[in-house]
Design a protein around this motif. Structure first.
Motif, mmCIF file in Angstrom:
data_model
loop_
_atom_site.group_PDB
_atom_site.id
_atom_site.type_symbol
_atom_site.label_atom_id
_atom_site.label_comp_id
_atom_site.label_asym_id
_atom_site.label_seq_id
_atom_site.Cartn_x
_atom_site.Cartn_y
_atom_site.Cartn_z
ATOM 1 N N LEU A 111 17.339 -9.551 14.121
ATOM 2 C CA LEU A 111 18.039 -9.443 13.046
ATOM 3 C C LEU A 111 16.627 -9.316 11.870
ATOM 4 O O LEU A 111 15.859 -9.767 12.187
ATOM 5 C CB LEU A 111 18.877 -10.444 12.483
ATOM 6 C CG LEU A 111 20.255 -10.607 13.469
ATOM 7 C CD1 LEU A 111 20.883 -11.981 13.015
ATOM 8 C CD2 LEU A 111 21.292 -9.402 13.260
ATOM 9 N N PRO A 112 16.913 -8.472 10.942
ATOM 10 C CA PRO A 112 18.189 -7.713 10.397
ATOM 11 C C PRO A 112 18.392 -6.407 10.768
ATOM 12 O O PRO A 112 17.387 -5.713 11.012
ATOM 13 C CB PRO A 112 18.017 -7.842 8.798
ATOM 14 C CG PRO A 112 16.358 -7.877 8.742
ATOM 15 C CD PRO A 112 15.923 -8.485 9.731
ATOM 16 N N ARG A 113 19.708 -6.058 11.058
ATOM 17 C CA ARG A 113 19.775 -4.772 11.374
ATOM 18 C C ARG A 113 19.669 -3.772 10.234
ATOM 19 O O ARG A 113 20.027 -4.115 9.109
ATOM 20 C CB ARG A 113 21.374 -4.551 12.091
ATOM 21 C CG ARG A 113 21.515 -5.162 13.246
ATOM 22 C CD ARG A 113 23.151 -4.953 13.921
ATOM 23 N NE ARG A 113 23.281 -3.783 13.591
ATOM 24 C CZ ARG A 113 24.668 -3.207 13.831
ATOM 25 N NH1 ARG A 113 25.507 -4.381 14.109
ATOM 26 N NH2 ARG A 113 24.978 -1.973 14.129
ATOM 27 N N VAL A 114 19.149 -2.639 10.447
ATOM 28 C CA VAL A 114 19.072 -1.723 9.317
ATOM 29 C C VAL A 114 20.351 -1.358 8.729
ATOM 30 O O VAL A 114 20.516 -1.112 7.383
ATOM 31 C CB VAL A 114 18.280 -0.474 10.009
ATOM 32 C CG1 VAL A 114 18.042 0.621 9.039
ATOM 33 C CG2 VAL A 114 16.788 -0.850 10.467
ATOM 34 N N GLU A 115 21.464 -1.220 9.498
ATOM 35 C CA GLU A 115 22.575 -0.692 8.924
ATOM 36 C C GLU A 115 23.133 -1.647 8.091
ATOM 37 O O GLU A 115 23.775 -1.652 7.144
ATOM 38 C CB GLU A 115 23.589 -0.457 10.157
ATOM 39 C CG GLU A 115 23.143 0.811 11.231
ATOM 40 C CD GLU A 115 22.125 0.297 12.168
ATOM 41 O OE1 GLU A 115 22.137 1.058 13.073
ATOM 42 O OE2 GLU A 115 21.766 -0.791 12.297
#
Length: 330
Positions: A111-115
């Motif tokens: 984390l964090p996810r780009v999405e």
């Protein structure tokens, strides 16, 4: 008539007394009182039953968890080192739990996810635009000072809309910051601890050697369940770099005990004798557990365990073998 029957009754009573006295005199069982046990006389040979055992520690290994035995990795006579796997139980469920816990740790660490970050920033942009629009409409209402330009209800509605838009923008900003920060440290610690727990549970299904030595016995069988409460060990390991004999001396012979070299007589070997060297003796009497099978042997006694070192290296004995130990008393 009563006077004529009285002599007859007297005669019958007298005969009963005589018969009872005769019965007691002739039928009484003679009791034999055993003489007290005396102190053993000095001199003579001391004899004890001995058990052959490795000089080092002997480990009797059982299962740490319940499960089917899927692999037996050693055989009797194999030399093993400390930490070496000896057998395995069914680990499929345990390994699946490890994989799941590891995936959770990896997810949190990534984390964090780009999405997720892009979505949070888009939500923040929408909230910011709505806040700007609400603030502009509120400021417009405040600038209209002519009477009747806006109703009081409209002015109040614009004020409250501006406050709600500002709060919504703050919430969107907080959500974006939380996503950008990645995993929460306490959540990551919990996930890592769960991974360690799953790995430990999987490790319990592998029985490893706690010491270096030789495999003396293997009782594990493929496909059979291993129970931690079973009395029979799955694998027995001993340090066979040296051998000794543990002799059990009956407590009646303790007054004649003295240190000294002894001889082990191998049963069924035609009187073969093996020289022994005195090592030590315990200081505590224990119940007798090893029996010779002699009909005159006492089983309800206590013994003192004495250790002897086998003087010759190539003695041909095996662990657990019963021998007769003899040495001279005082």
């Amino acid at each position: 008539m009563r006077l004529s029957r009285s002599p007859l009754l007297l005669v019958v009573a007298l005969m009963s007394v005589v018969f009872a006295a005769w019965s007691i005199n002739h039928l009484d069982v003679q009791r034999v009182v055993a003489a007290p046990v005396g102190t053993p006389t000095p001199g003579g040979t001391l004899a004890a039953t001995g058990i052959v055992e490795p000089t080092g520690r002997t480990s009797r290994l059982g299962a740490s968890a319940t499960g089917l035995v899927t692999r037996v990795l050693v055989a009797v006579g194999d030399a093993v080192t400390a930490g070496q796997p000896l057998l395995e139980q069914d680990r499929r469920v345990a390994l699946a739990a490890v994989a799941r816990a590891r995936a959770e740790v990896e997810r949190l660490e990534a984390l964090p996810r780009v999405e997720d970050l892009a979505q949070a920033e888009a939500t923040l942009a929408v909230a910011a635009a709505q806040d700007s629009e609400a603030q502009a409409r509120r400021d417009e209402a405040r600038a209209l000072t002519e009477p009747g330009a806006l109703s009081a209800a409209e002015r109040d509605r614009r004020e409250r809309t501006a406050q709600a838009a500002l709060a919504n923008r703050a919430a969107a900003q907080a959500a974006r910051d939380r996503v950008a920060a990645g995993a929460w440290a306490p959540d990551l610690r919990v996930a890592r601890a769960e991974l360690q727990r799953a790995e430990a549970m999987a490790e319990l299904l592998i029985t490893r050697a706690p010491q270096s030595g030789t495999v003396l016995q293997v009782n594990a069988r493929l496909g059979e369940p291993a129970d931690p409460l079973a009395m029979v060990p799955l694998v027995v390991i001993g340090d066979t770099s040296g051998w000794r004999i543990r002799a059990a001396l009956d407590e009646e012979l303790l007054p004649r005990l003295r240190a000294g070299d002894a001889t082990a007589h191998v049963r069924g070997a035609g009187g073969r004798a093996i020289p022994l060297r005195w090592l030590a003796n315990d200081r505590l009497l224990v119940p007798k557990t090893t029996l010779t099978g002699n009909p005159s042997e006492r089983a309800d006694t206590r013994v003192l365990e004495i250790l002897f070192d086998i003087a010759i290296p190539d003695h041909g004995l095996v662990a657990g073998q019963v021998v007769d130990v003899r040495w001279n008393g005082p």
